[in-house]
Design a protein around this motif. Structure first.
Motif, PDB file in Angstrom:
ATOM      1  N   LYS A   1      10.418  -9.836   1.876  1.00  0.00           N
ATOM      2  CA  LYS A   1      11.817  -9.451   1.717  1.00  0.00           C
ATOM      3  C   LYS A   1      12.088  -8.004   2.121  1.00  0.00           C
ATOM      4  O   LYS A   1      13.247  -7.565   2.102  1.00  0.00           O
ATOM      5  N   LEU A   2      11.046  -7.262   2.496  1.00  0.00           N
ATOM      6  CA  LEU A   2      11.224  -5.845   2.805  1.00  0.00           C
ATOM      7  C   LEU A   2      11.518  -5.639   4.288  1.00  0.00           C
ATOM      8  O   LEU A   2      10.847  -6.213   5.145  1.00  0.00           O
ATOM      9  N   SER A   3      12.509  -4.802   4.585  1.00  0.00           N
ATOM     10  CA  SER A   3      12.751  -4.406   5.971  1.00  0.00           C
ATOM     11  C   SER A   3      11.602  -3.507   6.426  1.00  0.00           C
ATOM     12  O   SER A   3      10.815  -3.019   5.607  1.00  0.00           O
ATOM     13  N   PHE A   4      11.514  -3.272   7.739  1.00  0.00           N
ATOM     14  CA  PHE A   4      10.441  -2.405   8.223  1.00  0.00           C
ATOM     15  C   PHE A   4      10.547  -0.994   7.640  1.00  0.00           C
ATOM     16  O   PHE A   4       9.537  -0.438   7.193  1.00  0.00           O
ATOM     17  N   PRO A   5      11.744  -0.369   7.606  1.00  0.00           N
ATOM     18  CA  PRO A   5      11.830   0.958   6.964  1.00  0.00           C
ATOM     19  C   PRO A   5      11.383   0.923   5.503  1.00  0.00           C
ATOM     20  O   PRO A   5      10.772   1.884   5.014  1.00  0.00           O
ATOM     21  N   GLU A   6      11.664  -0.172   4.804  1.00  0.00           N
ATOM     22  CA  GLU A   6      11.228  -0.271   3.406  1.00  0.00           C
ATOM     23  C   GLU A   6       9.718  -0.388   3.305  1.00  0.00           C
ATOM     24  O   GLU A   6       9.107   0.136   2.362  1.00  0.00           O
ATOM     25  N   LEU A   7       9.089  -1.070   4.276  1.00  0.00           N
ATOM     26  CA  LEU A   7       7.630  -1.125   4.299  1.00  0.00           C
ATOM     27  C   LEU A   7       7.044   0.270   4.484  1.00  0.00           C
ATOM     28  O   LEU A   7       6.071   0.643   3.828  1.00  0.00           O
TER      29      LEU A   7
ATOM     30  N   VAL B   1       1.919   8.125   8.392  1.00  0.00           N
ATOM     31  CA  VAL B   1       2.996   8.106   7.395  1.00  0.00           C
ATOM     32  C   VAL B   1       2.636   9.049   6.257  1.00  0.00           C
ATOM     33  O   VAL B   1       1.516   8.996   5.726  1.00  0.00           O
ATOM     34  N   ARG B   2       3.574   9.924   5.910  1.00  0.00           N
ATOM     35  CA  ARG B   2       3.432  10.780   4.733  1.00  0.00           C
ATOM     36  C   ARG B   2       4.682  10.628   3.872  1.00  0.00           C
ATOM     37  O   ARG B   2       5.805  10.745   4.370  1.00  0.00           O
ATOM     38  N   ASN B   3       4.475  10.362   2.594  1.00  0.00           N
ATOM     39  CA  ASN B   3       5.585  10.256   1.644  1.00  0.00           C
ATOM     40  C   ASN B   3       6.681   9.316   2.133  1.00  0.00           C
ATOM     41  O   ASN B   3       7.885   9.596   2.034  1.00  0.00           O
ATOM     42  N   GLY B   4       6.238   8.190   2.718  1.00  0.00           N
ATOM     43  CA  GLY B   4       7.194   7.172   3.123  1.00  0.00           C
ATOM     44  C   GLY B   4       7.937   7.451   4.405  1.00  0.00           C
ATOM     45  O   GLY B   4       8.931   6.773   4.698  1.00  0.00           O
ATOM     46  N   GLU B   5       7.475   8.431   5.210  1.00  0.00           N
ATOM     47  CA  GLU B   5       8.142   8.745   6.471  1.00  0.00           C
ATOM     48  C   GLU B   5       7.130   8.829   7.603  1.00  0.00           C
ATOM     49  O   GLU B   5       6.001   9.312   7.409  1.00  0.00           O
TER      50      GLU B   5
ATOM     51  N   LEU C   1       4.744  -7.741   2.503  1.00  0.00           N
ATOM     52  CA  LEU C   1       5.120  -8.433   3.733  1.00  0.00           C
ATOM     53  C   LEU C   1       6.532  -8.036   4.115  1.00  0.00           C
ATOM     54  O   LEU C   1       7.410  -7.901   3.254  1.00  0.00           O
ATOM     55  N   GLY C   2       6.767  -7.875   5.428  1.00  0.00           N
ATOM     56  CA  GLY C   2       8.090  -7.530   5.905  1.00  0.00           C
ATOM     57  C   GLY C   2       8.964  -8.744   6.123  1.00  0.00           C
ATOM     58  O   GLY C   2       8.486  -9.887   6.221  1.00  0.00           O
ATOM     59  N   ALA C   3      10.261  -8.503   6.205  1.00  0.00           N
ATOM     60  CA  ALA C   3      11.221  -9.548   6.558  1.00  0.00           C
ATOM     61  C   ALA C   3      11.442  -9.597   8.065  1.00  0.00           C
ATOM     62  O   ALA C   3      12.196 -10.435   8.559  1.00  0.00           O
ATOM     63  N   ASP C   4      10.762  -8.703   8.795  1.00  0.00           N
ATOM     64  CA  ASP C   4      10.967  -8.532  10.234  1.00  0.00           C
ATOM     65  C   ASP C   4      10.116  -9.504  11.047  1.00  0.00           C
ATOM     66  O   ASP C   4       9.393  -9.100  11.956  1.00  0.00           O
ATOM     67  N   ILE C   5      10.204 -10.786  10.761  1.00  0.00           N
ATOM     68  CA  ILE C   5       9.371 -11.769  11.439  1.00  0.00           C
ATOM     69  C   ILE C   5       9.751 -11.846  12.917  1.00  0.00           C
ATOM     70  O   ILE C   5      10.923 -11.818  13.280  1.00  0.00           O
ATOM     71  N   ASP C   6       8.731 -11.922  13.779  1.00  0.00           N
ATOM     72  CA  ASP C   6       8.985 -11.899  15.212  1.00  0.00           C
ATOM     73  C   ASP C   6       7.901 -12.710  15.923  1.00  0.00           C
ATOM     74  O   ASP C   6       6.818 -12.930  15.383  1.00  0.00           O
ATOM     75  N   TRP C   7       8.218 -13.148  17.133  1.00  0.00           N
ATOM     76  CA  TRP C   7       7.260 -13.899  17.939  1.00  0.00           C
ATOM     77  C   TRP C   7       6.303 -12.956  18.656  1.00  0.00           C
ATOM     78  O   TRP C   7       6.729 -11.990  19.289  1.00  0.00           O
TER      79      TRP C   7
END
Length: 428
Positions: free
Chosen positions: A334-340, A374-378, A402-408
């Protein structure tokens, strides 16, 4: 009679107990760009046919491309059959079905316009980069006919676009690429924006972290993990005792966050039947971390006692069907890529890798072709000269998001995911 029917008729008259004909035709019109400019237009066409028969229980297979002399192809198959051991023929019974094409073609001029548009979008933000690109409309027709009355076929029209960018800054060389395969339409702007985003992340080079740290695999990079999983669930590997999951059916093998299935009706790689004429179907292979099923062709399914799961595919015209998957699908989170990314206090993102897959053992040591710290979520910059090692089976037990950004990624539909505790080495 058409060529397939002629071959079956001649094979039967020559003493074959049963026979099948597998036909494959393709027409492709790729458009190539190099160094930001249109380079060439092509038209590629191929047509091949394979005759497989059994005489005195012995199999023989012969292949021809282009124009075919039926008498010669039958004679070759018969000759080759005498060199093989007896076996039980595995052919599907009567079924006649022509499946409709879910895609449609687009003119070459439109492919050229897509390529130009994608390159212009990237160079508007990064004028110093060199772009190469390929855009294609591919039409493939598959037909399978046998002496038991099977006659099924389908045509598959897909569009694909890929954009690769080279950015040279003194001694620093960066390569970024992304693309799409779709039915009906492509989105060159989406491809360009994906590349632009990665170039922005890579503007600054930073030292990689080292030690046991969490790693975020993008959908592009995660495919490395799934190749090993597919091999471990292959019924042939199970029968040969090569899979570490041979005795794990019904048991937990990966993180409970993971549900893995085959979805042959989805996306640009959908497939109505396998190369034995068995209908493909949805399969739940792993549910909430628990191994539910091994996939098989007719021969392996008989040996396992499960029957075919509709997964007998050929690696080429002259090959026998063996178990393979179509449209491996990992259920997204359910997480977007930025949330991951925000999920990581300190770690790295792997987007492109150098090196082969881990193989059945699961052990891997990969060079990161394109990755970020990535440091501190950025995301703070690109990491170079970085290696990540571990074991696929262990890593998939350590999936924490797991991300919500499913792709082929080819015929694999996967989200991004975070794995804890992989070994990262590198130098500044």
């Amino acid at each position: 009679m058409d060529i397939a029917e002629q071959l079956l008729d001649l094979a039967t008259k020559a003493g074959a107990e049963v026979a099948e004909v597998y036909q494959a035709k393709s027409l492709s019109r790729p458009v190539f760009f190099e160094a930001n400019r249109l380079k060439q237009l092509e038209t590629a066409q191929s047509e091949g046919i394979a005759l497989r028969l059994w005489k005195d229980g012995r199999p023989g297979i012969a292949v021809a491309y282009g124009a075919v002399d039926p008498q010669i192809l039958v004679a070759k198959s018969l000759e080759l059959s005498q060199l093989n051991d007896r076996e039980t023929p595995e052919l599907n019974a009567a079924n006649r079905n022509v499946y409709r094409d879910l895609g449609h073609t687009i003119p070459m001029e439109e492919l050229v316009a897509m390529g130009k548009s994608a390159i212009e979008l990237v160079r508007a933000d990064f004028p110093d980069v060199l772009c190469s690109s390929q855009w294609d409309c591919d039409i493939e027709t598959t037909r399978l006919v046998n002496t038991l009355g099977l006659d099924c076929s389908y045509t598959d029209t897909t569009l694909s676009g890929y954009l690769a960018v080279e950015w040279i800054r003194g001694d620093d060389f960066l390569s970024v690429g992304d693309g799409q395969t779709q039915r009906g339409e492509l989105d060159p702007a989406k491809i360009a924006q994906s590349v632009i985003k990665r170039l922005q992340w890579a503007k600054k080079n930073v030292n990689p972290p080292t030690g046991k740290i969490p790693v975020l695999f993008t959908a592009k990079a995660a495919d490395m993990l799934w190749e090993t999983v597919q091999a471990a669930m292959n019924g042939k590997q199970v029968m040969e005792g090569a899979s570490p999951w041979s005795d794990r059916l019904g048991k937990k093998v990966v993180s409970p966050l993971l549900t893995i299935a085959q979805e042959p009706d989805r996306g640009p790689f959908s497939c109505p039947f396998d190369d034995e004429g068995s209908p493909t179907r949805s399969l739940t292979l792993i549910q909430a971390g628990q191994l539910k099923l091994f996939y098989a062709d007719r021969t392996i399914g008989r040996q396992l006692g499960s029957g075919s799961t509709g997964n007998g595919f050929r690696s080429g015209l002259g090959s026998y069907p063996t178990p393979d998957l179509v449209n491996l699908t990992i259920a997204p989170g359910k997480l977007s890529f930025p949330e991951l990314v925000q999920h990581l206090d300190a770690g790295i993102i792997i987007d492109q890798i150098l090196g082969s897959d881990a193989g059945m053992s699961g052990d891997f040591s990969i060079n990161v072709e394109l990755g970020y710290r990535v440091r501190n979520g950025e995301i703070v910059g690109r990491v170079k000269d970085t290696m990540v090692s571990g074991n696929v089976y262990t890593a998939l037990k350590q999936v924490v998001a797991l991300g919500a950004d499913i792709d082929w990624n080819g015929p694999c539909h996967t989200p991004s995911l975070i794995v804890e505790g992989l070994s990262v080495t590198g130098r500044g």
